[in-house]
Write a protein that holds these residues in place. Structure first.
Motif, short mmCIF file in Angstrom:
data_model
loop_
_atom_site.label_atom_id
_atom_site.label_comp_id
_atom_site.label_asym_id
_atom_site.label_seq_id
_atom_site.Cartn_x
_atom_site.Cartn_y
_atom_site.Cartn_z
N GLU A 1 -22.33 -9.05 20.26
CA GLU A 1 -21.44 -8.36 21.18
C GLU A 1 -20.06 -8.14 20.58
O GLU A 1 -19.44 -7.09 20.75
CB GLU A 1 -21.33 -9.16 22.48
N ASN A 2 -19.56 -9.13 19.85
CA ASN A 2 -18.22 -9.02 19.27
C ASN A 2 -18.20 -8.22 17.97
O ASN A 2 -17.22 -7.53 17.69
CB ASN A 2 -17.65 -10.42 19.01
N SER A 3 -19.26 -8.33 17.18
CA SER A 3 -19.28 -7.71 15.85
C SER A 3 -19.75 -6.27 15.87
O SER A 3 -19.38 -5.48 15.00
CB SER A 3 -20.17 -8.52 14.90
N TRP A 4 -20.60 -5.90 16.83
CA TRP A 4 -21.24 -4.60 16.83
C TRP A 4 -20.65 -3.62 17.84
O TRP A 4 -21.20 -2.54 18.05
CB TRP A 4 -22.74 -4.76 17.07
N THR A 5 -19.56 -4.01 18.49
CA THR A 5 -18.88 -3.09 19.39
C THR A 5 -17.55 -2.68 18.76
O THR A 5 -17.05 -3.34 17.87
CB THR A 5 -18.64 -3.75 20.76
N GLY A 6 -17.01 -1.58 19.26
CA GLY A 6 -15.80 -1.05 18.65
C GLY A 6 -16.11 -0.31 17.38
O GLY A 6 -17.27 -0.04 17.04
N PRO A 7 -15.09 0.08 16.60
CA PRO A 7 -15.31 0.84 15.37
C PRO A 7 -16.20 0.07 14.39
O PRO A 7 -16.01 -1.11 14.15
CB PRO A 7 -13.90 1.02 14.81
N GLN A 8 -17.17 0.79 13.83
CA GLN A 8 -18.09 0.23 12.85
C GLN A 8 -17.90 0.98 11.53
O GLN A 8 -18.18 2.18 11.45
CB GLN A 8 -19.54 0.36 13.32
N GLN A 9 -17.42 0.27 10.52
CA GLN A 9 -17.17 0.92 9.24
C GLN A 9 -18.45 1.03 8.40
O GLN A 9 -19.35 0.20 8.48
CB GLN A 9 -16.10 0.17 8.45
N GLU A 10 -18.46 2.05 7.57
CA GLU A 10 -19.52 2.24 6.60
C GLU A 10 -18.92 2.99 5.42
O GLU A 10 -17.91 3.68 5.55
CB GLU A 10 -20.67 3.04 7.21
N LYS B 1 -10.04 -7.35 25.84
CA LYS B 1 -9.86 -8.78 26.08
C LYS B 1 -8.39 -9.02 26.38
O LYS B 1 -7.55 -9.09 25.50
CB LYS B 1 -10.30 -9.59 24.86
N THR B 2 -8.06 -9.14 27.64
CA THR B 2 -6.65 -9.20 28.04
C THR B 2 -5.99 -10.53 27.70
O THR B 2 -4.79 -10.59 27.46
CB THR B 2 -6.53 -8.92 29.55
N ASP B 3 -6.75 -11.62 27.71
CA ASP B 3 -6.15 -12.93 27.44
C ASP B 3 -5.77 -13.09 25.97
O ASP B 3 -4.69 -13.55 25.64
CB ASP B 3 -7.11 -14.05 27.85
N ASP B 4 -6.69 -12.73 25.09
CA ASP B 4 -6.46 -12.86 23.64
C ASP B 4 -7.28 -11.78 22.94
O ASP B 4 -8.48 -11.95 22.74
CB ASP B 4 -6.85 -14.25 23.15
N PRO B 5 -6.66 -10.67 22.57
CA PRO B 5 -7.42 -9.55 22.00
C PRO B 5 -7.66 -9.63 20.50
O PRO B 5 -8.36 -8.78 19.94
CB PRO B 5 -6.55 -8.35 22.33
N ILE B 6 -7.10 -10.64 19.80
CA ILE B 6 -7.09 -10.63 18.34
C ILE B 6 -8.12 -11.61 17.77
O ILE B 6 -8.11 -12.80 18.10
CB ILE B 6 -5.69 -10.96 17.79
N GLY C 1 -18.58 -22.16 18.80
CA GLY C 1 -18.52 -20.83 19.39
C GLY C 1 -17.44 -19.94 18.84
O GLY C 1 -17.25 -18.81 19.34
N CYS C 2 -16.72 -20.39 17.81
CA CYS C 2 -15.60 -19.60 17.29
C CYS C 2 -15.98 -18.64 16.17
O CYS C 2 -15.16 -17.82 15.76
CB CYS C 2 -14.48 -20.54 16.83
N TYR C 3 -17.20 -18.74 15.66
CA TYR C 3 -17.64 -17.78 14.63
C TYR C 3 -17.62 -16.38 15.23
O TYR C 3 -18.24 -16.11 16.25
CB TYR C 3 -19.04 -18.15 14.14
N HIS C 4 -16.88 -15.48 14.60
CA HIS C 4 -16.73 -14.10 15.08
C HIS C 4 -16.25 -14.06 16.52
O HIS C 4 -16.70 -13.23 17.32
CB HIS C 4 -18.03 -13.32 14.90
N ASN C 5 -15.33 -14.96 16.85
CA ASN C 5 -14.76 -14.97 18.19
C ASN C 5 -13.25 -15.15 18.07
O ASN C 5 -12.73 -15.50 17.00
CB ASN C 5 -15.39 -16.10 19.02
#
Length: 568
Positions: free
Chosen positions: A228-237, A336-341, A501-505
C-alpha cells in the motif's frame, strides 16, 4: 544452487563476452588470505550526523525527481568533494538517469467477476504506459499458478494458454516456498522466479493484457502495508523505447489475499485448493470470469541522478571496486495528515551514510600515502525502491567498463541492533568475493553465515543484483542474529519492538538510542576487504553452482557444505 534465471544469463553471455574473456588468460585465483589489519577509526558521531541529516524532514523522504532529491544530491556531492574524490561522470558527481514517473489516479473503477474492489483496501493497480489511462472491458481472468516459465525446472504455468487480451492472476514467491522438501526450485530460498518483477516481465513476454499478484504475507515476507505504501503515488521507471513499451502489460498490480479469495469464490473455485495444486505442478485455470478496470494515468519525464565519486588507484587505476548504497526512499504522502514523510532513516540513509564514512577513511589513507593500487568508486544510487533503477541504469551505461569492475559491495539498511557474534552474507555461497568477507569477519572473531530467511529473496532485492546479472561478484552483507552479550540481546529485543512495522512506513525515523556499534564493525569488514582486494591482482568469480558462473567463473571450488546450506 541450480540456475534461477537462465534466460537472463544466456541473453547476457554474448553481450558480456569481453567480461569473461578479459580474465581467461590472466585470472589470478581469488584467495581468502587477508592483508594485515589496517587501523581504522570510523567517526560514529559523523556517521550518526549523516543518517540524521539525510533522514530529516528537510529531505522530504528523498523521492527521485523531487525537491528532496535535489537536497540529497547537494549533500552527497559536497561530502565527496570535501573528501577530495573525483566526480566520475564527465567531471561531475551526478550521472543523469532518465526516468518517467507514472501516477495512477486514486479514483479507480474495478470490478472482478462482477464484484467491486476498492483501491488500497482490496488492491493496488498501476500502469507503466504513457497513454492517459487504462480502460479495460471484460478481459478474461486466468489463474496461472506462480506465473513461472522455467524450462530447466520442467515448469511452465503458461503451457498451452494464449494470454493475449487476458489478465493473469498469480501467486507470490515460487513453489519451493510451499513445498520446501519436494526438491522443487530452491526450497525455502526464493529464486528470481519468485520475485514480483519477474512475474510482471513474464506476463509481458506471454502477451498478457495485465497481471495481478496475490499478496500473502508469509511468502511475500512483508505485510500488505508495504504494498500500500510502496505501490501508490508516483511510480518511477527508466525511460523505455516504444518497442519495450509495446511489449509491456497494460496494467500491473496486487490483490489482498482476502480480495483474491472473494474473487475465486465468486468464480466457483477454491483458492486454497488451487494454491496447493500450483505448488505441486505447473497449472493454469481460466476463471470463466472477467475484469473491467478504468483509471487515469499520468506520465511525467525528468532526470534523476546517481551520485558517483572515484578515489583513483595508484597502479591499477582502470580496475574498480564499487560501493553501492541507494539514497532514495518513498518521499511524501500528503494524504497522511499526521506524518506525511517517509524519512527512510534505516532504509537507506544508514547505508548511504556508511559509504560516506568508508570513503572518508580510504581518502584519508590515500592522503597519508596509503592509497590502493586499484580505484574505488562509490555510487549512491537512485530509484532502488522502484526496482533498482539507478543501479540498473549504471550497469547498462557504466562509467567504467563492467569488464574492469572487480567487485561490488552493497550497503542497504545497516545494523542498528548492536554487535553480533555472526556476520550475515545474503545469498551466501555465490562467489569467491565472499572469501574476503569471511576472512575479515574472522579477524573480529565473528562467523559468516547465510541469512535466516532466504525465502525473502534478499539477494535479488538490492542494488548489487544489477551487477551480479552482468557477472560482477557482488555482495550484500551485514549484521547478524546472535548478539554478543545479554545486554545487547535485551536492547535488540526492545529496539525490534520499537521498529516493528516501520519498513517502508513513516516511522522509519532516526533514533538517538540506536546502537550503531555493530554497523561500525560491519563497515570495518567492508573496509578491510577493500584494502585487501584493492592491493591485489585477484579477480573473484562466481562458483559453478551459481547462475552467474558462466559470466565470470570462479577459479576455486565452492565450499560444498556452505553452498548447499545456503541454497536449501
Amino acid at each position: 544452487m541450480q540456475p534461477v534465471y537462465p534466460l537472463l544469463a544466456l541473453a547476457l553471455l554474448s553481450a558480456c563476452s569481453p567480461n569473461a574473456s578479459h580474465h581467461d588468460g590472466d585470472h589470478a585465483v581469488a584467495t581468502s588470505t587477508p592483508a594485515a589489519v589496517t587501523s581504522v577509526a570510523f567517526n560514529e558521531e559523523r556517521f550518526r550526523d549523516d543518517i540524521k541529516a539525510l533522514s530529516s524532514d528537510e529531505f522530504e523522504g528523498r523521492a527521485p525527481t523531487t525537491r528532496g532529491e535535489q537536497r540529497t544530491l547537494a549533500y552527497l556531492a559536497k561530502a565527496f568533494e570535501e573528501m577530495g574524490l573525483k566526480g566520475a561522470y564527465q567531471g561531475s558527481f551526478l550521472q543523469p538517469v532518465p526516468m518517467v514517473s507514472y501516477t495512477a489516479s486514486k479514483e479507480q473503477q474495478v470490478t472482478l467477476a462482477g464484484l467491486p474492489f476498492k483501491y488500497r483496501q482490496d488492491l493496488v493497480l498501476n500502469s507503466h504506459h504513457d497513454n492517459g489511462g487504462v480502460h479495460i472491458d471484460n478481459a478474461p481472468l486466468v489463474f496461472v499458478g506462480y506465473g513461472i516459465n522455467a524450462p530447466e525446472y520442467g515448469w511452465n504455468d503458461y503451457q498451452d494458454v494464449d494470454m493475449k487480451g487476458k489478465i493473469a492472476v498469480i501467486l507470490v514467491n515460487d513453489p519451493g516456498f510451499a513445498r520446501p522438501d519436494s526438491g522443487k526450485f530452491n526450497g525455502k530460498a526464493m529464486t528470481y522466479y519468485g520475485r514480483w518483477n519477474y512475474k510482471f516481465e513474464e506476463a509481458s513476454r506471454q502477451g498478457a493484457l495485465g497481471a495481478l499478484i496475490i499478496h500473502d504475507t508469509e511468502p511475500a515476507s512483508y505485510p500488505w502495508s508495504v504494498i500500500e505504501n510502496s505501490w501508490t503515488g508516483p511510480q518511477q521507471e527508466l525511460v523505455q523505447s516504444h518497442a519495450e513499451q509495446a511489449r509491456r502489460i497494460q496494467v500491473e498490480g496486487w490483490l489482498t489475499l482476502d480480495a483474491a479469495t472473494r474473487l475465486f469464490t465468486q468464480a466457483g473455485l477454491s483458492l486454497p485448493h488451487l494454491m496447493a495444486r500450483a505448488a505441486d505442478s505447473a497449472i493454469n485455470v481460466p476463471l470463466e470470469q472477467t475484469a473491467s478496470i478504468a483509471f487515469k494515468n499520468k506520465a511525467e519525464y525528468a532526470n534523476s541522478h546517481n551520485v558517483v565519486a572515484t578515489l583513483p588507484g595508484k597502479q591499477q587505476a582502470d580496475e574498480h571496486i564499487i560501493y553501492t548504497a541507494h539514497w532514495d526512499h518513498l518521499g511524501k504522502d500528503d494524504s497522511k495528515t499526521d506524518d506525511p514523510i517517509y524519512n527512510g532513516a534505516l532504509d537507506n540513509a544508514s547505508g548511504t551514510a556508511g559509504i560516506l564514512e568508508i570513503a572518508r577513511q580510504l581518502a584519508e589513507n590515500a592522503k597519508q600515502g596509503q592509497g590502493l593500487a586499484r580505484s574505488v568508486t562509490f555510487i549512491a544510487t537512485t530509484g532502488e525502491e522502484q526496482g533498482l533503477l539507478g543501479s540498473r541504469y549504471y550497469a547498462a551505461n557504466p562509467i567504467y567498463p563492467i569488464a574492469k569492475t572487480v567487485a561490488v559491495l552493497n550497503l542497504d539498511s545497516t545494523n542498528i541492533y548492536g554487535k553480533t557474534k555472526d556476520f550475515t552474507i545474503v545469498g551466501k555461497g555465490q562467489s569467491e568475493l565472499e572469501n574476503y568477507l569471511i576472512a575479515a569477519a574472522k579477524q573480529q572473531d565473528r562467523i559468516a553465515v547465510a541469512e535466516k530467511n532466504p525465502a525473502s529473496g534478499g539477494f535479488f532485492r538490492s542494488d548489487h543484483f544489477s551487477f551480479a546479472k552482468l557477472g560482477v561478484p557482488a555482495v550484500f552483507a551485514g549484521g547478524g542474529s546472535e548478539p554478543v552479550d545479554a545486554a545487547t540481546a535485551a536492547y535488540k529485543t526492545q529496539m525490534q519492538a520499537s521498529m516493528k512495522g516501520c519498513y517502508h512506513n513513516v516511522c522509519d525515523e532516526y533514533r538517538e538510542d540506536w546502537d550503531l556499534s555493530g554497523a561500525l564493525e560491519d563497515m570495518q569488514i567492508y573496509y578491510q576487504v577493500t584494502r585487501t582486494l584493492g592491493n591485489s591482482q585477484d579477480w573473484p568469480g562466481y562458483y559453478s553452482g551459481s547462475e552467474f558462473n558462466r559470466l565470470r567463473p570462479a577459479q576455486s571450488a565452492a565450499p560444498e557444505s556452505e553452498f548447499a546450506s545456503a541454497t536449501k
